[in-house]
Each structure stands twice: as C-alpha cells, then as structure tokens.
Design a protein around this motif. Structure first.
Motif, PDB file in Angstrom:
ATOM      1  N   LEU A   1       0.824  -1.208   0.000  1.00 54.10           N
ATOM      2  CA  LEU A   1       0.000   0.000   0.000  1.00 54.10           C
ATOM      3  C   LEU A   1       0.859   1.260   0.000  1.00 54.10           C
ATOM      4  N   THR A   2       1.903   1.263   0.831  1.00 57.11           N
ATOM      5  CA  THR A   2       2.747   2.458   0.890  1.00 57.11           C
ATOM      6  C   THR A   2       3.564   2.631  -0.385  1.00 57.11           C
ATOM      7  N   ARG A   3       3.925   1.513  -1.036  1.00 57.93           N
ATOM      8  CA  ARG A   3       4.643   1.627  -2.311  1.00 57.93           C
ATOM      9  C   ARG A   3       3.736   2.160  -3.405  1.00 57.93           C
ATOM     10  N   VAL A   4       2.486   1.682  -3.443  1.00 58.10           N
ATOM     11  CA  VAL A   4       1.525   2.210  -4.424  1.00 58.10           C
ATOM     12  C   VAL A   4       1.265   3.687  -4.168  1.00 58.10           C
ATOM     13  N   ALA A   5       1.130   4.047  -2.882  1.00 58.47           N
ATOM     14  CA  ALA A   5       0.924   5.459  -2.540  1.00 58.47           C
ATOM     15  C   ALA A   5       2.116   6.298  -2.968  1.00 58.47           C
ATOM     16  N   ALA A   6       3.321   5.757  -2.816  1.00 57.43           N
ATOM     17  CA  ALA A   6       4.522   6.480  -3.228  1.00 57.43           C
ATOM     18  C   ALA A   6       4.572   6.655  -4.736  1.00 57.43           C
ATOM     19  N   ASP A   7       4.191   5.619  -5.477  1.00 56.84           N
ATOM     20  CA  ASP A   7       4.172   5.730  -6.937  1.00 56.84           C
ATOM     21  C   ASP A   7       3.123   6.738  -7.396  1.00 56.84           C
ATOM     22  N   LEU A   8       1.976   6.721  -6.738  1.00 58.25           N
ATOM     23  CA  LEU A   8       0.927   7.681  -7.068  1.00 58.25           C
ATOM     24  C   LEU A   8       1.374   9.101  -6.738  1.00 58.25           C
ATOM     25  N   LEU A   9       2.042   9.248  -5.600  1.00 58.37           N
ATOM     26  CA  LEU A   9       2.548  10.554  -5.202  1.00 58.37           C
ATOM     27  C   LEU A   9       3.571  11.069  -6.214  1.00 58.37           C
ATOM     28  N   ALA A  10       4.464  10.192  -6.658  1.00 59.98           N
ATOM     29  CA  ALA A  10       5.486  10.594  -7.628  1.00 59.98           C
ATOM     30  C   ALA A  10       4.855  11.037  -8.939  1.00 59.98           C
ATOM     31  N   ALA A  11       3.882  10.257  -9.430  1.00 58.52           N
ATOM     32  CA  ALA A  11       3.259  10.578 -10.718  1.00 58.52           C
ATOM     33  C   ALA A  11       2.410  11.840 -10.633  1.00 58.52           C
ATOM     34  N   LEU A  12       1.620  11.962  -9.579  1.00 59.97           N
ATOM     35  CA  LEU A  12       0.790  13.157  -9.427  1.00 59.97           C
ATOM     36  C   LEU A  12       1.652  14.396  -9.201  1.00 59.97           C
ATOM     37  N   GLY A  13       2.727  14.242  -8.432  1.00 56.56           N
ATOM     38  CA  GLY A  13       3.620  15.373  -8.213  1.00 56.56           C
ATOM     39  C   GLY A  13       4.327  15.805  -9.475  1.00 56.56           C
ATOM     40  N   LEU A  14       4.574  14.863 -10.378  1.00 48.82           N
ATOM     41  CA  LEU A  14       5.248  15.180 -11.630  1.00 48.82           C
ATOM     42  C   LEU A  14       4.311  15.827 -12.641  1.00 48.82           C
ATOM     43  N   PHE A  15       3.080  15.318 -12.747  1.00 53.02           N
ATOM     44  CA  PHE A  15       2.203  15.713 -13.846  1.00 53.02           C
ATOM     45  C   PHE A  15       1.084  16.675 -13.462  1.00 53.02           C
ATOM     46  N   THR A  16       0.886  16.929 -12.172  1.00 60.99           N
ATOM     47  CA  THR A  16      -0.192  17.820 -11.765  1.00 60.99           C
ATOM     48  C   THR A  16       0.311  18.824 -10.739  1.00 60.99           C
ATOM     49  N   ARG A  17      -0.549  19.777 -10.443  1.00 58.46           N
ATOM     50  CA  ARG A  17      -0.272  20.767  -9.405  1.00 58.46           C
ATOM     51  C   ARG A  17      -1.280  20.622  -8.264  1.00 58.46           C
ATOM     52  N   LEU A  18      -1.754  19.424  -8.063  1.00 56.24           N
ATOM     53  CA  LEU A  18      -2.744  19.159  -7.033  1.00 56.24           C
ATOM     54  C   LEU A  18      -2.089  19.114  -5.656  1.00 56.24           C
ATOM     55  N   PRO A  19      -2.814  19.484  -4.603  1.00 63.37           N
ATOM     56  CA  PRO A  19      -2.266  19.344  -3.236  1.00 63.37           C
ATOM     57  C   PRO A  19      -2.166  17.871  -2.864  1.00 63.37           C
ATOM     58  N   LEU A  20      -1.007  17.461  -2.378  1.00 68.50           N
ATOM     59  CA  LEU A  20      -0.750  16.039  -2.142  1.00 68.50           C
ATOM     60  C   LEU A  20      -0.308  15.743  -0.714  1.00 68.50           C
ATOM     61  N   GLU A  21      -0.546  16.677   0.195  1.00 64.19           N
ATOM     62  CA  GLU A  21      -0.113  16.450   1.579  1.00 64.19           C
ATOM     63  C   GLU A  21      -0.757  15.211   2.181  1.00 64.19           C
ATOM     64  N   TRP A  22      -2.002  14.950   1.818  1.00 63.86           N
ATOM     65  CA  TRP A  22      -2.716  13.789   2.359  1.00 63.86           C
ATOM     66  C   TRP A  22      -2.044  12.483   1.942  1.00 63.86           C
ATOM     67  N   LEU A  23      -1.450  12.475   0.735  1.00 63.85           N
ATOM     68  CA  LEU A  23      -0.825  11.263   0.234  1.00 63.85           C
ATOM     69  C   LEU A  23       0.574  11.071   0.815  1.00 63.85           C
TER      70      LEU A  23
ATOM     71  N   ILE B   1       6.429   4.683 -13.173  1.00 64.45           N
ATOM     72  CA  ILE B   1       6.013   4.885 -14.558  1.00 64.45           C
ATOM     73  C   ILE B   1       4.705   4.156 -14.892  1.00 64.45           C
ATOM     74  N   TRP B   2       4.386   3.094 -14.174  1.00 60.92           N
ATOM     75  CA  TRP B   2       3.144   2.381 -14.457  1.00 60.92           C
ATOM     76  C   TRP B   2       1.922   3.233 -14.108  1.00 60.92           C
ATOM     77  N   VAL B   3       2.104   4.245 -13.256  1.00 60.44           N
ATOM     78  CA  VAL B   3       0.987   5.119 -12.871  1.00 60.44           C
ATOM     79  C   VAL B   3       0.816   6.272 -13.857  1.00 60.44           C
ATOM     80  N   TRP B   4       1.832   6.573 -14.658  1.00 57.81           N
ATOM     81  CA  TRP B   4       1.757   7.729 -15.540  1.00 57.81           C
ATOM     82  C   TRP B   4       0.529   7.707 -16.452  1.00 57.81           C
ATOM     83  N   PRO B   5       0.246   6.591 -17.152  1.00 64.41           N
ATOM     84  CA  PRO B   5      -0.976   6.582 -17.974  1.00 64.41           C
ATOM     85  C   PRO B   5      -2.245   6.753 -17.142  1.00 64.41           C
ATOM     86  N   LEU B   6      -2.259   6.236 -15.921  1.00 60.48           N
ATOM     87  CA  LEU B   6      -3.442   6.376 -15.075  1.00 60.48           C
ATOM     88  C   LEU B   6      -3.680   7.837 -14.703  1.00 60.48           C
ATOM     89  N   VAL B   7      -2.602   8.571 -14.437  1.00 59.28           N
ATOM     90  CA  VAL B   7      -2.743  10.003 -14.158  1.00 59.28           C
ATOM     91  C   VAL B   7      -3.277  10.724 -15.397  1.00 59.28           C
TER      92      VAL B   7
END
Length: 261
Positions: free
Chosen positions: A11-33, A46-52
């Motif tokens: 779970l924490t690894r998936v959250a980290a991957d999501l955090l990395a992708a969202l932080g790279l491609f968006t300007r959304l607030p991510l403190e919760w993640l 990189i597997w999350v990039w298409p999902l973002v």
C-alpha cells in the motif's frame, strides 16, 4: 516468523508511486498522500503515468459535459474544459512544447538549440506552436459527441503520458543533468508491461479499427518528434517529453474526431 517492518508495504509503495506521478504531472495538493507514502522512486512510478493521464482526461471530460448540460455552446464548454486541464497540470507539457518549438526551430547547432530550450522566455516558434495546439485541442473537444467525451479524453490523456515512455525507452538523454537524464534508462520489464496494458485497453475500449488507428497515430506523432530530436539535439530532454505528450494526444484526438463524424 517476524515480519520485516523496515520494508514498506504494498500500500505504501503504491501510494509512493501515485505521489510521484501526481507530483510530476499535476499541481494538485498532495499532503494527504505524503502521510502514507513510502520513499518515492520516480522510475518505479512509470506504471501510474498513464493512469494520471486518464484521470486528467476524465476531469476534462466532466467539465465539458457539465458545460453542455448547462446549455453552454460546445466551443465555450471546450474552452472551460481545457482551462481546467491546464490548471490541473500547470501547463507542464505545453511549456515543454513551446520550449521545444523555439529550440528546434531557432537554433543552428545542438548546443544552441539546447541553450534556447533552457531559456524561460517564449519566442515566435513557441508561441505559434502553443497557440495552434491549444486551439486544436479545444476544437477537437468541441467537435466530439457528448456521449464520447469521457472515453475519448480519458484514452487520449493516457496515451499522451504513455508516449513519454516510448521516447525515454528508446532514446538517450540529450543532457547528462536534469530529471530526464536521471530517469534514464527505464526499467525494461515495467515499461513493456505498461505499454502493452495501455495498447490493450485502447483496443478493448474503442472499436477495433478505430483503436488501431488511434494507437498508430499517437505512435507516429511520437516517433516523428523523436526522430527530429535525435537529429537536432542528439536525444530527449524534459521539454521534448512535454512536446511528445501534447502531439500524441492531439494525434489521438484527431483520429477520434474523424471516426465520430
């Protein structure tokens, strides 16, 4: 048997991957993640990039659909949708497109082109590329049937971010510094699985002929830009990746518009 508490959970690894992708491609607030994420590994994400990209496309489609539901003209609804998209992403890819157009169009040597691409100021080539590409995106969204907005914008958004993997997997970095170089080389197995999954989803969601043409159009736009970058600057940069995302998305949208008419 005692569990290894030093190793992050799935779970924490998936959250980290999501955090990395969202932080790279968006300007959304991510403190919760950040509270639940393991240490971030951008290459692993990189597997999350298409999902973002799919998520950004979905939000864009929802805004356009709501605009149409409120009886806004299709063009106005499309402009509102693209404005929302740019607010979400911070215009990251559009900035790369403008810088790439200025550098590739204005420099005579590889060194000079790279220097121009580092310049934060926008020139005539960049302004023309940015204006025409944003206008074309608005026109495509305004032309798509309302029932097709969610499917088309979600898929085109996913393909746009997938195009980055195509460039990065088979192209050397033009510079030895910067984030683009730090990501090279991509994990071979994870890259292949991600590319296969995106292609499969596209072929399953769209009618077979349309899906195949959409994939070919997005790939062709990506490969043409890659070839230009290789000949002009000897590889890719972060700006080239941004340009690849914009151009592949537009190529996919153009095909979807042509099939929808």
């Amino acid at each position: 048997m005692v569990a290894d508490r030093s190793r992050p959970s799935a779970l924490t690894r998936v959250a980290a991957d999501l955090l990395a992708a969202l932080g790279l491609f968006t300007r959304l607030p991510l403190e919760w993640l950040e509270r639940i994420a393991a240490p971030v590994d951008l290459r692993r994400s990189i597997w999350v990039w298409p999902l973002v990209g799919i998520a950004v496309g979905l939000v864009t489609a929802v805004v356009a659909t709501l605009g149409l539901a409120w009886n806004l003209p299709p063009l106005v609804a499309a402009i509102c949708a693209v404005m929302t998209q740019l607010l979400m992403t911070g215009g990251l890819h559009e900035d790369g497109l403008a810088d790439s157009a200025d550098g590739l169009g204005g420099g005579r040597t590889a060194e000079r082109r790279l220097e121009i691409m580092r310049d934060s100021r926008i020139g005539s080539y960049g302004a023309l590329a940015l204006g025409t590409c944003v206008a074309l995106r608005v026109a495509c969204i305004a032309t798509l049937p309302p029932a097709a907005l969610i499917c088309c914008l979600a898929l085109s958004g996913g393909l746009a971010r997938t195009s980055l993997l195509v460039v990065m997997r088979w192209t050397p970095p033009a510079r030895r510094d910067g984030m683009a170089a730090a990501l090279f080389p991509l994990p071979v197995r994870l890259t292949g699985m991600t590319l296969f999954a995106v292609a499969l989803v596209t072929l399953l969601v769209l009618p077979s002929q349309e899906g195949a043409v959409v994939l070919m159009a997005a790939l062709l736009a990506t490969l043409l830009l890659r070839r230009t970058a290789m000949r002009s600057i000897g590889g890719f940069t972060g700006d080239i990746l941004g340009a690849a995302a914009v151009l592949s998305e537009l190529a996919a949208l153009l095909v979807m518009v042509s099939f929808a008419r």
